[in-house]
Design an enzyme around this catalytic site. Structure first.
Site, PDB file in Angstrom:
ATOM      1  N   GLU A  19      -2.687  53.831  27.429  1.00 60.50           N
ATOM      2  CA  GLU A  19      -1.428  53.864  26.678  1.00 60.50           C
ATOM      3  C   GLU A  19      -1.051  52.460  26.254  1.00 60.50           C
ATOM      4  O   GLU A  19      -1.173  51.509  27.021  1.00 60.50           O
ATOM      5  CB  GLU A  19      -0.303  54.456  27.526  1.00 60.50           C
ATOM      6  CG  GLU A  19       1.048  54.449  26.810  1.00 60.50           C
ATOM      7  CD  GLU A  19       2.212  54.864  27.693  1.00 60.50           C
ATOM      8  OE1 GLU A  19       2.377  56.082  27.878  1.00 60.50           O
ATOM      9  OE2 GLU A  19       2.933  53.983  28.193  1.00 60.50           O
ATOM     10  N   ASP A 111      15.150  61.012  26.243  1.00 56.60           N
ATOM     11  CA  ASP A 111      16.461  61.023  26.898  1.00 56.60           C
ATOM     12  C   ASP A 111      17.495  61.678  26.007  1.00 56.60           C
ATOM     13  O   ASP A 111      17.634  61.314  24.835  1.00 56.60           O
ATOM     14  CB  ASP A 111      16.912  59.592  27.217  1.00 56.60           C
ATOM     15  CG  ASP A 111      16.028  58.952  28.270  1.00 56.60           C
ATOM     16  OD1 ASP A 111      15.503  59.692  29.119  1.00 56.60           O
ATOM     17  OD2 ASP A 111      15.865  57.722  28.247  1.00 56.60           O
TER      18      ASP A 111
END
Length: 610
Positions: A19, A111
């Site tokens: 990543e 979120d």
């Protein structure tokens, strides 16, 4: 342009994947391209590119993903977070991903907003399930879709009492039924909890044949390790933490032990979870420790070689204008799939390795701004690093005056609260040396977010200032970062310190919410090491740097954090209005005093400002 599920099915042996996140600075972006060229030699089956909360890094993420897929020929997975994100951003991302030849998406919720009044308009996604269904509805099976898994259970908000992977299984089943193809887990350090999670999935008919890829984050420094485990709610076995505590200030020892820890985890997974075919590394844009783990692992060091995924894809000119979206002539030749390349990178030697360790000791936003790893560890954009508005109010109350706000900062400096919006790490013991001076500055309405005292030729094993290997000598210049009223800077601080500023005894950077940046330093000579150490058989180490590019990047984020804090309160409330007033009317100021032999000089100068 291959789906990663197809590539994994053809793998014999264990694969690795990495990543990356879009760097905060242009220099970091350029250096990441060189790093990607080197890390390509570690033979990842695929890479993933992160996506900022609310689409905050969408342009940078798409640019990086397109370069990796088209120019480097690495199978690329683009993260997408959907909550509190305009539908137009998601549509644009999917359209460009297809245009760039990207066929793999990691669909994440992200979120949620703090309350309904802060929802982004035209947001049709409440969860990752909504996003998966939308992608399938618009693009059928063109994209291979990954989803997130949580070996220790997902935590939503600040309540960890119900953190249990069993609770997540029904939601994971729904994600797979909606069209998910594979699972990448949240990072973990307790391998037994991963094995338990794997067993849970194997017991579910809908999940037992789904590709499960464990996510691991290499350990580069103790502070990063501690912060990451806290943010991700990943538990650390007592045996690991106890050993790490014994040498946490020596980054070399931390790295060496971290490599051992992760290789032990990989060995156990290989032995006890035969269905797992690979390991995903959260690299935080660093390479040497990842290479060291792979090189030292008998399981990973003999991976199969994967072909380039660089088919001819017609890519039209697009809207990215910050830099050329191409990898322009690598300065050093790359020897394809060379075992020696792996060893060179892991040891920091040879043609490839000598460029692999220049930023081997990251220090967050006080690291080298040229590093691809500069800044926060996750690359997801400005965040309070708290689980809920209720936690923010618990820590910081509801300030609506300068005095009440000053008390919040003083509470942090007194260890009464664990963090501020701009810093989420415990206070260093050296702060006690300048604690009284910091109290007085904050009571003036000059709010301090970072600081350190000066020290001259201190032993590296000193209980207060020491760091690094033994038998070294460490130094540091005094510096402080403050939010100050613009009128105080213009009418008091700058005139009072004119002699120090003109003679470069003290240097400064200032910035405001609009991106204005000022300094008494030349743009081409702005980099200053404020902490450095001299150690046997090593070059001089400079772990803490302040320069113009790093200040620019942090200035933008620092002001956005005032808005993030304000959004913990109702619109038009006194606290909301007051924090927005600070956002509008203050400068961020970074000050360095360059005479580190005069340990009180910085503080005497500031406190004498009338």
């Amino acid at each position: 342009m291959t789906k990663i599920t197809e590539k994994i099915k053809a793998v014999e042996g264990k694969f690795v994947s990495f990543e990356f996140f879009p760097p905060k600075t242009d220099a970091g972006f350029k250096n990441l391209l060189a790093r990607l060229n080197r890390m390509k030699e570690l033979n990842p089956l695929f890479i993933t590119v992160t996506w900022g909360a609310g689409g905050s890094t969408n342009e940078k993420s798409l640019e990086l993903a397109s370069i990796c897929q088209k120019n480097l020929g690495i199978t690329t997975v683009l993260h997408l977070t959907c909550t509190n994100t305009n539908k137009e951003i998601i549509d644009n991302a999917l359209r460009l991903a297809k245009k760039f030849g990207i066929r793999n998406i990691l669909a994440l919720r992200g979120d949620p907003p703090r309350s309904e009044e802060y929802w982004t308009p035209n947001c049709d996604f409440q969860s990752s399930i909504d996003l998966i269904k939308y992608i399938r509805g618009e693009y059928d099976d063109y994209f291979c879709i990954g989803v997130a898994g949580y070996p220790e259970g997902h935590v939503d908000g600040s309540d960890t009492s119900n953190q249990n992977p069993k609770n997540d299984i029904p939601f994971l089943v729904e994600k797979i039924k909606a069209g998910g193809d594979f699972i990448i887990t949240q990072l973990f350090y307790d391998v037994d909890k991963f094995l338990y999670y794997n067993d849970l999935l194997q017991q579910q008919p809908e999940l037992k044949d789904v590709l499960l890829i464990p996510g691991l984050m290499p350990i580069n420094t103790f502070n990063t390790f501690h912060k990451v485990s806290k943010l991700s709610h990943a538990s650390i076995p007592d045996s690991i933490m106890a050993k790490m505590e014994t040498f946490k200030s020596n980054d070399d020892d931390v790295k060496a032990y971290g490599i051992e820890v992760l290789n032990n985890i990989i060995n156990v997974i290989h032995e006890k979870a035969p269905n797992v075919k690979g390991i995903h590394f959260y690299t935080i844009n660093l390479e040497r420790v990842v290479a060291s783990i792979i090189e030292s692992s008998p399981i990973l060091s003999n991976q199969p070689v994967f072909e380039s995924d660089n088919e001819d894809v017609e890519v039209e000119s697009h809207q990215f204008t910050r830099r050329k979206s191409s990898v322009e002539g690598s300065e050093r030749p790359i020897v394809s799939n060379s075992p020696k390349a792996l060893i060179d990178i892991s040891k920091g030697k040879g043609l490839l390795g000598k460029d692999a360790n220049w930023d081997d000791f990251p220090n967050g936003r006080f690291g080298d701004s040229n590093s691809p790893a500069y800044g926060e560890i996750d690359g997801y954009g400005p965040s309070l690093k708290l689980d809920s508005p209720e936690k923010a109010i618990e820590f910081w109350g509801e300030p609506n005056s300068t005095l009440e706000l000053a008390q919040v900062f003083i509470n942090y400096l007194s260890d009464r609260i664990p963090q501020l919006p701009w810093v989420d790490t415990p206070l260093s013991i050296e702060t006690t040396i300048i604690q009284e001076q910091l109290f007085e500055l904050n009571l003036r309405g000059w709010f301090s977010t970072a600081s350190q005292p000066a020290t001259n030729a201190c032993p590296s094993n000193d209980n207060v200032f020491g760091w690094g290997p033994s038998n070294g000598i460490v130094y540091q210049k005094a510096f402080i970062e403050l939010f100050v009223p613009k009128k105080d800077w213009d009418n008091k601080i700058k005139p009072s310190l004119k002699y120090e500023f003109d003679n470069k005894i003290m240097t400064y950077f200032i910035g405001d919410k609009n991106g204005y940046i000022g300094s008494n330093l030349d743009e081409n000579h702005s980099k200053t090491a404020v902490t450095w150490g001299v150690f046997p058989s090593k070059e001089v180490l400079q772990p803490t740097l302040i320069d113009l590019d790093s200040f620019k990047a942090w200035n933008e984020e620092a002001f956005l954090l005032w808005l993030e804090w304000a959004r913990c309160y109702k619109k038009a409330s006194k606290s909301y209005t007051f924090l927005n007033f600070i956002y509008d009317n203050y400068y961020l100021v970074s000050l360095i005093h360059h005479d580190f032999t005069q340990e009180e000089a910085m503080w005497e100068s500031l406190l004498n400002v009338e």
